[in-house]
Design an enzyme around this catalytic site. Structure first.
Site, PDB file in Angstrom:
ATOM      1  N   ASN A 146       4.888  -8.542   2.863  1.00 19.42           N
ATOM      2  CA  ASN A 146       5.277  -8.347   1.527  1.00 19.42           C
ATOM      3  C   ASN A 146       4.238  -9.281   0.791  1.00 19.42           C
ATOM      4  O   ASN A 146       4.305  -9.096  -0.631  1.00 19.42           O
ATOM      5  CB  ASN A 146       6.479  -8.491   1.055  1.00 19.42           C
ATOM      6  CG  ASN A 146       7.869  -7.736   1.675  1.00 19.42           C
ATOM      7  OD1 ASN A 146       7.303  -6.706   1.538  1.00 19.42           O
ATOM      8  ND2 ASN A 146       8.809  -8.097   1.733  1.00 19.42           N
TER       9      ASN A 146
ATOM     10  N   ASP B 209      -1.255  12.700  -6.107  1.00 20.29           N
ATOM     11  CA  ASP B 209      -1.558  13.958  -5.986  1.00 20.29           C
ATOM     12  C   ASP B 209      -1.252  14.200  -4.228  1.00 20.29           C
ATOM     13  O   ASP B 209      -0.963  13.504  -3.512  1.00 20.29           O
ATOM     14  CB  ASP B 209      -2.854  14.321  -6.271  1.00 20.29           C
ATOM     15  CG  ASP B 209      -4.056  13.475  -5.777  1.00 20.29           C
ATOM     16  OD1 ASP B 209      -3.968  12.878  -4.709  1.00 20.29           O
ATOM     17  OD2 ASP B 209      -4.885  12.902  -6.346  1.00 20.29           O
TER      18      ASP B 209
ATOM     19  N   ASP C   5      18.931  -3.375  -3.353  1.00 16.52           N
ATOM     20  CA  ASP C   5      19.742  -4.401  -4.073  1.00 16.52           C
ATOM     21  C   ASP C   5      18.857  -5.378  -4.983  1.00 16.52           C
ATOM     22  O   ASP C   5      19.308  -6.583  -5.399  1.00 16.52           O
ATOM     23  CB  ASP C   5      20.684  -5.091  -3.078  1.00 16.52           C
ATOM     24  CG  ASP C   5      19.891  -5.874  -2.353  1.00 16.52           C
ATOM     25  OD1 ASP C   5      18.818  -5.821  -2.144  1.00 16.52           O
ATOM     26  OD2 ASP C   5      20.482  -6.715  -1.546  1.00 16.52           O
TER      27      ASP C   5
ATOM     28  N   PRO D 129       9.178  -0.630   8.297  1.00 15.52           N
ATOM     29  CA  PRO D 129       8.482  -0.102   9.141  1.00 15.52           C
ATOM     30  C   PRO D 129       6.852  -0.767   9.240  1.00 15.52           C
ATOM     31  O   PRO D 129       6.346  -0.989   8.148  1.00 15.52           O
ATOM     32  CB  PRO D 129       8.012   1.362   8.594  1.00 15.52           C
ATOM     33  CG  PRO D 129       9.478   1.468   7.729  1.00 15.52           C
ATOM     34  CD  PRO D 129       9.589   0.212   7.182  1.00 15.52           C
TER      35      PRO D 129
ATOM     36  N   ARG E 209       5.624   0.571  -4.214  1.00 13.16           N
ATOM     37  CA  ARG E 209       5.833   0.129  -2.908  1.00 13.16           C
ATOM     38  C   ARG E 209       7.272  -1.073  -3.007  1.00 13.16           C
ATOM     39  O   ARG E 209       7.629  -1.257  -2.214  1.00 13.16           O
ATOM     40  CB  ARG E 209       4.842  -0.465  -2.151  1.00 13.16           C
ATOM     41  CG  ARG E 209       3.984   0.819  -1.317  1.00 13.16           C
ATOM     42  CD  ARG E 209       2.838   0.243  -0.604  1.00 13.16           C
ATOM     43  NE  ARG E 209       1.802   0.418  -1.694  1.00 13.16           N
ATOM     44  CZ  ARG E 209       1.290   1.154  -2.173  1.00 13.16           C
ATOM     45  NH1 ARG E 209       1.524   2.427  -1.860  1.00 13.16           N
ATOM     46  NH2 ARG E 209       0.234   1.227  -2.924  1.00 13.16           N
TER      47      ARG E 209
ATOM     48  N   HIS F 129       9.802  -1.087  -0.361  1.00  7.88           N
ATOM     49  CA  HIS F 129      10.210  -2.527   0.278  1.00  7.88           C
ATOM     50  C   HIS F 129      11.730  -3.325  -0.052  1.00  7.88           C
ATOM     51  O   HIS F 129      12.006  -3.762   0.777  1.00  7.88           O
ATOM     52  CB  HIS F 129       8.858  -3.484   0.055  1.00  7.88           C
ATOM     53  CG  HIS F 129       7.576  -3.132   0.999  1.00  7.88           C
ATOM     54  ND1 HIS F 129       7.017  -4.078   1.627  1.00  7.88           N
ATOM     55  CD2 HIS F 129       7.080  -2.021   0.880  1.00  7.88           C
ATOM     56  CE1 HIS F 129       5.913  -3.522   2.152  1.00  7.88           C
ATOM     57  NE2 HIS F 129       6.009  -2.319   1.787  1.00  7.88           N
ATOM     58  N   ASP F 130      12.103  -2.827  -1.017  1.00  7.24           N
ATOM     59  CA  ASP F 130      13.453  -3.215  -1.320  1.00  7.24           C
ATOM     60  C   ASP F 130      14.606  -2.585  -0.714  1.00  7.24           C
ATOM     61  O   ASP F 130      15.426  -3.059   0.136  1.00  7.24           O
ATOM     62  CB  ASP F 130      13.694  -2.936  -2.697  1.00  7.24           C
ATOM     63  CG  ASP F 130      15.083  -3.626  -3.304  1.00  7.24           C
ATOM     64  OD1 ASP F 130      15.517  -4.752  -2.640  1.00  7.24           O
ATOM     65  OD2 ASP F 130      15.441  -3.105  -4.035  1.00  7.24           O
TER      66      ASP F 130
ATOM     67  N   GLY G 216      19.048  -2.743   1.946  1.00  3.59           N
ATOM     68  CA  GLY G 216      19.444  -1.498   0.691  1.00  3.59           C
ATOM     69  C   GLY G 216      18.902  -1.996  -0.396  1.00  3.59           C
ATOM     70  O   GLY G 216      18.061  -2.800  -0.696  1.00  3.59           O
TER      71      GLY G 216
ATOM     72  N   GLU H  84      12.416 -12.738   1.169  1.00  8.41           N
ATOM     73  CA  GLU H  84      11.674 -11.544   1.619  1.00  8.41           C
ATOM     74  C   GLU H  84      10.297 -11.620   1.079  1.00  8.41           C
ATOM     75  O   GLU H  84       9.228 -11.110   1.812  1.00  8.41           O
ATOM     76  CB  GLU H  84      12.369 -10.207   1.271  1.00  8.41           C
ATOM     77  CG  GLU H  84      13.814 -10.076   1.737  1.00  8.41           C
ATOM     78  CD  GLU H  84      14.315  -8.861   0.847  1.00  8.41           C
ATOM     79  OE1 GLU H  84      13.790  -7.808   0.630  1.00  8.41           O
ATOM     80  OE2 GLU H  84      15.465  -8.757   1.127  1.00  8.41           O
TER      81      GLU H  84
ATOM     82  N   ASP I 268      -6.060   6.069  -0.457  1.00 11.32           N
ATOM     83  CA  ASP I 268      -6.635   7.612  -0.870  1.00 11.32           C
ATOM     84  C   ASP I 268      -8.210   7.531  -1.570  1.00 11.32           C
ATOM     85  O   ASP I 268      -7.931   7.464  -2.879  1.00 11.32           O
ATOM     86  CB  ASP I 268      -5.541   8.201  -1.536  1.00 11.32           C
ATOM     87  CG  ASP I 268      -5.817   9.616  -1.956  1.00 11.32           C
ATOM     88  OD1 ASP I 268      -6.889  10.131  -1.566  1.00 11.32           O
ATOM     89  OD2 ASP I 268      -4.962  10.291  -2.585  1.00 11.32           O
TER      90      ASP I 268
ATOM     91  N   HIS J 275       1.285   6.895  -0.195  1.00 11.32           N
ATOM     92  CA  HIS J 275       0.123   6.220  -0.001  1.00 11.32           C
ATOM     93  C   HIS J 275      -0.997   6.898  -0.753  1.00 11.32           C
ATOM     94  O   HIS J 275      -2.115   6.405  -0.574  1.00 11.32           O
ATOM     95  CB  HIS J 275      -0.064   6.335   1.617  1.00 11.32           C
ATOM     96  CG  HIS J 275       0.827   5.323   2.068  1.00 11.32           C
ATOM     97  ND1 HIS J 275       0.747   5.503   3.662  1.00 11.32           N
ATOM     98  CD2 HIS J 275       1.673   4.245   1.986  1.00 11.32           C
ATOM     99  CE1 HIS J 275       1.811   4.469   4.067  1.00 11.32           C
ATOM    100  NE2 HIS J 275       2.205   4.014   3.157  1.00 11.32           N
ATOM    101  N   THR J 276      -0.852   8.078  -1.395  1.00 12.49           N
ATOM    102  CA  THR J 276      -1.812   8.441  -2.427  1.00 12.49           C
ATOM    103  C   THR J 276      -2.182   7.460  -3.549  1.00 12.49           C
ATOM    104  O   THR J 276      -3.070   7.794  -4.261  1.00 12.49           O
ATOM    105  CB  THR J 276      -1.352   9.857  -2.803  1.00 12.49           C
ATOM    106  OG1 THR J 276      -2.512  10.371  -3.726  1.00 12.49           O
ATOM    107  CG2 THR J 276      -0.329   9.702  -3.826  1.00 12.49           C
TER     108      THR J 276
END
Length: 326
Positions: free
Chosen positions: A96, A252, A76, A163, A64, A68-69, A74, A90, A244, A193-194
């Site tokens: 975060n 998976d 970076d 998002p 993640r 999130h980066d 972008g 950030e 999960d 998200h698994t």
């Protein structure tokens, strides 16, 4: 690097040629450090192998970190920068605060600086770490185009580009489109998200006050609501829930099975059932006898995301310390 890493789950040559062409258009290429730091990826992988062997729960957060980066400024490495006297970075944003693994990045960076001073960017390290975190959690591997350079700014206000867990499908689609990512990328990357956990505070409004009337989100399975309420009280801000359940340490397709049962933790998980294209993908993975399609697609979408807003050539810098600008 062990032989399984080289051979297992690498994308077919035809797909890699397509990806390489796309990456080259962004100024990135597979094997960017072949001459300047030939052991760079091996150094990253060996340290990740050690980390995941003792702390497998870090795989999700490290994956993640890359997401999130890339969604802010972008890819970076702006997510890695610390706040300064005159700026809040950030990583201080509420969305975060649950991220972990910064120390892993710092350790790898120190080893690379010792081997090849001033050569390998923190942005590339973050991309390689995400790939290795997935692979070492029984997931696929893919070739990572490298050549990113590090940004010099990190602003908390810009994390609004990420998002939010409460996004509707249309908001989610628009957020990905702004980064040049397709609906397929959206549903495939959601499969990440698994791995990992979430703080209760990110989804508890779905349990206790979805419309402001003390109700639960009707798109969430009612029996699962009861289980989640037993785990997460309204005031819980640090308690964790598996995204999960029973499989949160393994990469998976179980995530899609959970989504199909209306048991995804976030509104954005449930949103995948609201669109014909994403719903079809979810259902296909539920029925699949093996994860081959998802594994291949995940590598492609990670490369697509990794091309987002990259700095190349003489842009940005190569940070000596990932947490501060030079």
């Amino acid at each position: 690097m062990d032989s399984k890493f080289v051979l297992k789950f690498f994308l077919p040559i035809s797909i890699m040629l397509l990806l390489s062409g796309s990456a080259d258009a962004q100024g990135l290429k597979v094997g960017f450090y072949k001459k300047t730091c030939p052991n760079a990826e091996t150094i990253v992988y060996n340290e990740m192998k050690r980390v995941i062997s003792v702390a497998p729960s870090l795989a999700g957060p490290l994956l993640r970190l890359f997401f999130h980066d890339c969604f802010v400024r972008g890819c970076d490495a702006s997510i890695l920068l610390n706040s300064t006297k005159n700026n809040v970075a950030e990583k201080e944003s509420p969305i975060n605060l649950s991220l972990r693994g910064y120390g892993v990045i710092d350790t790898i960076k120190a080893k690379l600086e010792k081997a090849c001073p001033g050569i390998v960017s923190c942005a590339d390290i973050t991309a390689l770490v995400a790939r290795d975190a997935v692979y070492l959690s029984k997931g696929p591997s893919w070739e990572v185009p490298t050549g990113r350079r590090d940004g010099r700014a990190s602003l908390i206000a810009e994390t609004r580009q990420l998002p939010a867990p409460i996004f509707t499908f249309q908001q989610l689609k628009a957020s990905f489109a702004q980064k040049g990512l397709s609906v397929k990328d959206l549903v495939v990357l959601s499969g990440g998200h698994t791995l990992g956990t979430s703080q209760c505070s990110f989804f508890s409004p779905r349990l206790y006050n979805f419309t402001g009337k003390g109700d639960a989100d009707p798109s969430l399975d009612s029996e699962y609501v009861i289980k989640l309420k037993n785990k997460c009280k309204p005031t819980d801000t640090t308690k964790l829930a598996e995204m999960d359940p029973g499989s949160f340490l393994s990469f998976d397709t179980d995530y899609y099975k959970i989504v199909s049962k209306r048991r995804g933790l976030f509104s954005t998980d449930s949103a995948l059932l609201q669109d014909a294209e994403t719903r079809s993908y979810v259902q296909r993975q539920v029925k699949a006898s093996n994860p081959r399609e998802f594994f291949k697609d995940f590598g492609v979408s990670m490369v697509n995301m990794g091309n987002t807003g990259v700095l190349i050539g003489k842009q940005g810098e190569i940070r000596k310390n990932c947490a501060v600008v030079n």
